[in-house]
Design an enzyme around this catalytic site. Sequence first.
Site, PDB file in Angstrom:
ATOM      1  N   SER A  76       0.825  -1.206   0.000  1.00 60.17           N
ATOM      2  CA  SER A  76       0.000   0.000   0.000  1.00 60.17           C
ATOM      3  C   SER A  76       0.859   1.256   0.000  1.00 60.17           C
ATOM      4  O   SER A  76       1.989   1.241   0.469  1.00 60.17           O
ATOM      5  CB  SER A  76      -0.898  -0.014   1.247  1.00 60.17           C
ATOM      6  OG  SER A  76      -1.513   1.243   1.409  1.00 60.17           O
ATOM      7  N   HIS A  77       0.293   2.330  -0.521  1.00 55.39           N
ATOM      8  CA  HIS A  77       0.964   3.623  -0.445  1.00 55.39           C
ATOM      9  C   HIS A  77       1.049   4.080   1.016  1.00 55.39           C
ATOM     10  O   HIS A  77       1.962   4.790   1.405  1.00 55.39           O
ATOM     11  CB  HIS A  77       0.175   4.681  -1.225  1.00 55.39           C
ATOM     12  CG  HIS A  77       0.410   4.652  -2.696  1.00 55.39           C
ATOM     13  ND1 HIS A  77      -0.025   3.622  -3.486  1.00 55.39           N
ATOM     14  CD2 HIS A  77       1.056   5.509  -3.517  1.00 55.39           C
ATOM     15  CE1 HIS A  77       0.337   3.868  -4.740  1.00 55.39           C
ATOM     16  NE2 HIS A  77       1.007   5.008  -4.775  1.00 55.39           N
TER      17      HIS A  77
END
Lengths: 211, 129
Positions: free
Chosen positions: B11-12
Site C-alpha cells: 500500500s501507499h
Amino acid sequence: MNAKDVAGWFQRYADVIEEKKAWLTELDSAVGDGDHGANMARGWKEVRNQLKTFEGGLPEVFLLVSRTLISKVGGASGPLYGTAFLRMSMFLKGKEEIGHDDWPALLKAASEGIGQRGKVNGGEKTMYDVWAVVSETAEKRAGEPVRTSHLLEWAREKAEAIRDLRALKGRAAYLGDRSVGHRDPGAESTVLLFETLHQTVSSRGGNGRER
Amino acid sequence: MKDKVGLLLVSHSERLALGTHELISAMARDVPIRIAAGDGEGGLGTRAEAIEEAVPSEWEHVLLLFDMGSARMNAEMAAEMLTARGCGVTIIDAPFVEGALTAAMAIQVGKTPSEAVKEAEATRRSKMN
C-alpha cells in the site's frame, strides 16, 4: 558518448531536477498526488552521490541509474525510468560508446520498456508518448545521423501536443476531462532528460560532431 | 504447508496496510501476513525493493495485494525479483481489503494458493451481495 560523458549527462540532469523540483511538483499537484518533483529529486540526488565514486563502463552507468531509481524513487516514475535505463543498459552491453547510429535502437529499447511496464500503447498522455515519438522519429531517419538537438525538438513538441489530451493512465485519469490543458509531469521530466543530453553533448565541444 | 504461503499487503499508506493487516489477522489467525507500505521516509508511496525485502525467505508462495496506481508497477517489478530468487508470486486483481480477507481466509481453511486467488478475485463482483 562514452561512460564518462553519460555520467556527466546524468549529473547535469540531477542538478536540473533539483532546480525544477518545485515546478514538477506543481505540475503533479494539478493532476496527481504532487510527489513527482520530490520523488525524482530524491532518486537523482542518490544517483549523483553514487556517480562520485563510480568507475565502471557504459552499460554499468545505465544500470547504476536504473537500480538507484528503482530503490529510491516512489510513485510511478521509479519503475518507469528504472525500466527505461535498465533496457538501455542491456542494449549497450559490450559497447564503450554510443554512436549516432545507436540512438534509434537505444531509444526503442527504453520506450518499449516503459510501454510494457506502464501498460500503455500511446495516446494516454504519459511520458511514454514522448519516449515513443522520439524513438519512432529517430528510427524513421535511418541512414541520417540523429542529433541530440533533434531528439530534444521532438520531445518538446510532443510534450506540448499532449497537453490537449485527456489523461487515461495514472492518477491524472481520475480527473477525466479536467486533465485536458495540463502538462504531464512525466512527459516534462522526460523533456528535461533530452534537454540535458543535448546540453552535455554541445558543451563537450571541440570535436564538432554535435552542435 | 500453511506457513509456506503468505499474504503481502502493498500500500501507499502504512496506516492503510496496518489497518488491513489488523482486520484480516483477527480472522485468518494462522496465515502469515506482511506489509510493504510507504515511501520509506514516512510519506506515501511504494517501492519495489521494499516489497521484495518484505517477503521472508521461507515463503514459497506469496499472494500479493496492492492498493492503487503505481503500487501495481512496483509490485510487478518486485514479483520479477522474487521469481528470480525462487519464490512464487501471484498478484491478485481484487479490491484491497475484501480481496486480502478472502484470500487469507481461503489459505486459513486449507485451500491452495490458486483457489485463494480465484476466490479473492471474485470479490470484484460480489461486494453488495
